[in-house]
Design a protein around this motif. Structure first.
Motif, mmCIF file in Angstrom:
data_model
loop_
_atom_site.group_PDB
_atom_site.id
_atom_site.type_symbol
_atom_site.label_atom_id
_atom_site.label_comp_id
_atom_site.label_asym_id
_atom_site.label_seq_id
_atom_site.Cartn_x
_atom_site.Cartn_y
_atom_site.Cartn_z
ATOM 1 N N PHE A 91 0.918 -0.821 -0.360
ATOM 2 C CA PHE A 91 -0.073 0.029 -0.473
ATOM 3 C C PHE A 91 0.700 0.938 -0.212
ATOM 4 N N HIS A 92 0.468 2.127 -1.254
ATOM 5 C CA HIS A 92 1.975 3.383 -1.159
ATOM 6 C C HIS A 92 0.960 4.534 -0.984
ATOM 7 N N GLU A 93 1.037 5.862 -0.002
ATOM 8 C CA GLU A 93 0.751 7.288 -0.138
ATOM 9 C C GLU A 93 1.207 8.134 -1.903
ATOM 10 N N ASP A 94 1.629 7.328 -2.379
ATOM 11 C CA ASP A 94 2.637 8.077 -3.278
ATOM 12 C C ASP A 94 1.568 7.842 -4.866
ATOM 13 N N ILE A 95 0.559 6.550 -4.462
ATOM 14 C CA ILE A 95 -0.472 6.273 -5.849
ATOM 15 C C ILE A 95 -1.707 7.098 -5.267
ATOM 16 N N TYR A 96 -1.879 7.889 -3.746
ATOM 17 C CA TYR A 96 -2.786 8.467 -4.155
ATOM 18 C C TYR A 96 -3.047 10.250 -3.960
ATOM 19 N N ASP A 97 -1.419 10.338 -3.804
ATOM 20 C CA ASP A 97 -1.343 11.688 -3.587
ATOM 21 C C ASP A 97 -0.158 12.015 -4.795
ATOM 22 N N LEU A 104 5.419 5.303 -12.152
ATOM 23 C CA LEU A 104 6.017 5.336 -12.951
ATOM 24 C C LEU A 104 7.100 4.516 -12.281
ATOM 25 N N GLY A 105 7.719 5.502 -11.067
ATOM 26 C CA GLY A 105 8.694 4.980 -10.149
ATOM 27 C C GLY A 105 8.338 3.774 -9.124
ATOM 28 N N LEU A 106 7.596 4.154 -8.982
ATOM 29 C CA LEU A 106 6.705 2.367 -8.343
ATOM 30 C C LEU A 106 6.969 1.518 -8.995
#
Length: 181
Positions: A91-97, A104-106
């Protein structure tokens, strides 16, 4: 469940990327956006996507999910229809905000042993990612749908013969369909 195309890759070495927008959420009046929950319709949409994947014998090996409540619930409802799932979920905060570059980095950090990857996130990032990754062999109707925006619970199905996820970039994959539950 509808799809805008039924083509698929016959290349056994290809990579499959499933890009899904969360299911229909509650209106969220009076609560923080991050905490919005799925509506009953959203849970049903997510289960249908899980049933679709199960019926196609496609189980993701690696799943990247936004840490927002509605995306976590979308994943939970989808995986409930995939009894054979044995992959890894994070689960990733980067996908939310974050934006397309963050996502792409993930994705570029995903291990090469994972041939089938699923992302569950939000608009407009999911649609923008599908549009960016879709090469000239992509289904025109699916690209048009992505440019308009992904419907709640919708999932883009993309594939390509990448040696490494780190090679993922603009026009790198073929968009085969957009599944609309």
């Amino acid at each position: 469940m509808t799809t805008s195309s039924s083509s698929s890759s016959s290349d056994p070495d290809s990579r499959l990327l499933l890009i899904m927008r969360h299911g229909k959420a509650e209106s969220g009046s009076g609560q923080m956006d991050h905490e919005r929950r799925l509506a009953e319709l959203g849970e049903a949409q997510a289960r249908l996507v899980g049933e679709y994947l199960e019926s196609q014998h496609v189980l993701p090996a690696r799943v990247l999910v936004s840490d927002a409540v509605r995306t976590v619930q979308t994943w939970e409802a989808a995986v409930s229809a995939m009894p054979g799932f044995e992959g890894t979920v994070t689960f990733h905060e980067d996908i939310y905000d974050g934006g397309v570059g963050d996502l792409l980095g993930l994705l570029r950090e995903v291990g090469d042993e994972h041939r089938v990857v699923m992302v569950i996130g939000h608009e407009p990032t999911m649609a923008a990612l599908i549009s960016l990754l879709g090469g000239e062999d992509s289904d025109p109707g699916s690209i048009a749908q992505a440019r308009i925006g992904m419907p709640t619970g919708g999932m883009g199905v993309l594939s390509g013969a990448l040696d490494h996820w780190s090679d993922l970039g603009e026009d790198a994959l073929t968009v085969h369909t957009v599944v609309r539950p």
